[in-house]
Design a protein around this motif. Structure first.
Motif, PDB file in Angstrom:
ATOM      1  N   ARG A 229       1.542  11.449  29.692  1.00 49.48           N
ATOM      2  CA  ARG A 229       0.344  12.103  30.221  1.00 49.48           C
ATOM      3  C   ARG A 229       0.620  13.576  30.526  1.00 49.48           C
ATOM      4  N   ARG A 230       1.804  13.877  31.048  1.00 51.69           N
ATOM      5  CA  ARG A 230       2.130  15.283  31.334  1.00 51.69           C
ATOM      6  C   ARG A 230       2.306  16.057  30.044  1.00 51.69           C
TER       7      ARG A 230
ATOM      8  N   GLU B 206      -1.901  16.913  31.133  1.00 47.29           N
ATOM      9  CA  GLU B 206      -2.585  16.503  32.351  1.00 47.29           C
ATOM     10  C   GLU B 206      -1.841  17.138  33.525  1.00 47.29           C
TER      11      GLU B 206
ATOM     12  N   TYR C 167       7.898   5.726  34.095  1.00 40.88           N
ATOM     13  CA  TYR C 167       8.257   7.135  33.896  1.00 40.88           C
ATOM     14  C   TYR C 167       7.788   7.616  32.526  1.00 40.88           C
TER      15      TYR C 167
ATOM     16  N   HIS D 220       8.891  10.654  41.870  1.00 39.67           N
ATOM     17  CA  HIS D 220       7.655   9.938  42.235  1.00 39.67           C
ATOM     18  C   HIS D 220       7.760   8.456  41.867  1.00 39.67           C
ATOM     19  N   VAL D 221       8.260   8.178  40.673  1.00 37.22           N
ATOM     20  CA  VAL D 221       8.397   6.787  40.221  1.00 37.22           C
ATOM     21  C   VAL D 221       9.383   6.030  41.106  1.00 37.22           C
TER      22      VAL D 221
ATOM     23  N   LEU E  56      -1.065  13.568  38.424  1.00 34.25           N
ATOM     24  CA  LEU E  56      -0.165  12.434  38.237  1.00 34.25           C
ATOM     25  C   LEU E  56       0.498  12.025  39.548  1.00 34.25           C
ATOM     26  N   LEU E  57       0.790  13.015  40.387  1.00 31.32           N
ATOM     27  CA  LEU E  57       1.406  12.725  41.676  1.00 31.32           C
ATOM     28  C   LEU E  57       0.365  12.320  42.720  1.00 31.32           C
TER      29      LEU E  57
ATOM     30  N   LEU F 169       8.313  13.908  38.507  1.00 29.87           N
ATOM     31  CA  LEU F 169       7.753  12.632  38.070  1.00 29.87           C
ATOM     32  C   LEU F 169       8.738  11.483  38.271  1.00 29.87           C
TER      33      LEU F 169
ATOM     34  N   LEU G  11       4.062   8.317  32.532  1.00 27.49           N
ATOM     35  CA  LEU G  11       3.707   9.577  33.191  1.00 27.49           C
ATOM     36  C   LEU G  11       4.110  10.783  32.348  1.00 27.49           C
TER      37      LEU G  11
END
Length: 279
Positions: free
Chosen positions: A61-62, A66, A55, A32-33, A71-72, A29, A58
């Motif tokens: 949510r994880r 989720e 971050y 990704h950010v 998310l990715l 994550l 996300l």
């Protein structure tokens, strides 16, 4: 807070939430950010307030379970990357073994015809088309939402994608198919509580549950494969780890299959069954 401390705190947060791979997910994550590859994270010395805010959002949510891939926005599958999100089953690493088996069988044929039933995101069909470019690949998906994801993932591959029920699909190919693959729903309705929240709460239930014993879809597959395959053609299907005996037994009992074999995944658990249509 240093980036190292940020990553450690994020992993602790995900671990407390019951996430199975907290360190990996926290790093995925953050990368990704930041728009970086995982290998470059140790080189990062600081993040901006905006990046930390993104971050944190996300991570929340994880932590709520989720799926990471939602998310990715992508999921890696063998040598390809698939677009995934709400409305489609997220392909699992275990299914890569079934796809690899299909690739091997297709390469044994000069002009292979391959059909992927219950294609979902199009993962197996995409992998076969990618690794066996001369194969004629067909795929079908019943759920309209999942079908839209498959359209996106199979665009430009030449795969013949159809919307419909596998029980009635591809009559035009009857008796001519070399390899059939299927990752059907296989979870018994009675196992609802045992399903991980990422799947139970986010994957389409149509892709998960299949009758009281989890084998309803496999029964449909067995009958359909017998109609579509040429004599000597192959079928391979994923199943639950508790179905290592019942799934092969279903094909044996039909009396029209030979070389029925069950295969284990990388963790040593029964994972998919293969069979050859007897001449």
């Amino acid at each position: 807070m240093t980036v190292r401390s940020l990553r450690r705190a994020a992993a602790d947060r995900l671990r407390e939430a019951g996430v199975a791979s907290p360190e990996r997910d926290a790093d995925e994550l953050l990368a990704h950010v930041l728009g970086l590859g995982l290998g470059r994270l140790p080189l990062v010395e600081s993040v901006t307030p905006e990046q930390q805010q993104a971050y944190d959002a996300l991570l929340a949510r994880r932590a709520a379970r989720e799926p990471l891939q939602h998310l990715l926005g992508t999921a890696a599958f063998r040598h390809v990357e698939l677009a995934v999100g709400p409305g489609v089953f997220v392909p699992r690493p275990e299914t890569e073994l079934l796809a690899g088996w299909a690739v091997e069988r297709a390469r044994e044929v000069a002009d292979p015809v391959v059909v992927d039933l219950c294609t979902g995101s199009g993962a197996i069909a995409r992998a076969v088309a990618d690794e066996v470019p001369h194969a004629r690949v067909h795929a079908v998906e019943l759920d309209p939402d999942a079908h839209r994801w498959a359209e996106r993932n199979l665009a430009g591959t030449g795969v013949d994608l159809r919307l419909g029920d596998m029980a009635e699909a591809f009559d035009d190919l009857a008796g001519s198919v070399d390899v059939i693959t299927c990752n059907p729903p296989y979870i018994p309705l009675t196992a609802w509580e045992s399903v991980a929240p990422e799947a139970r709460d986010h994957d389409p239930h149509l892709a998960l549950f299949s009758g009281e014993d989890g084998l309803d879809a496999l029964r449909v597959l067995e009958a359909r494969a017998a109609r579509l395959l040429r004599p000597g053609g192959w079928v391979g299907a994923e199943h639950a780890d508790a179905q290592g005996e019942s799934a092969p037994a279903l094909f044996v009992a039909a009396g029209r299959w030979e070389r029925v074999r069950d295969h284990r995944d990388l963790a040593g658990r029964p994972r998919h069954v293969t069979a050859r249509l007897a001449p």
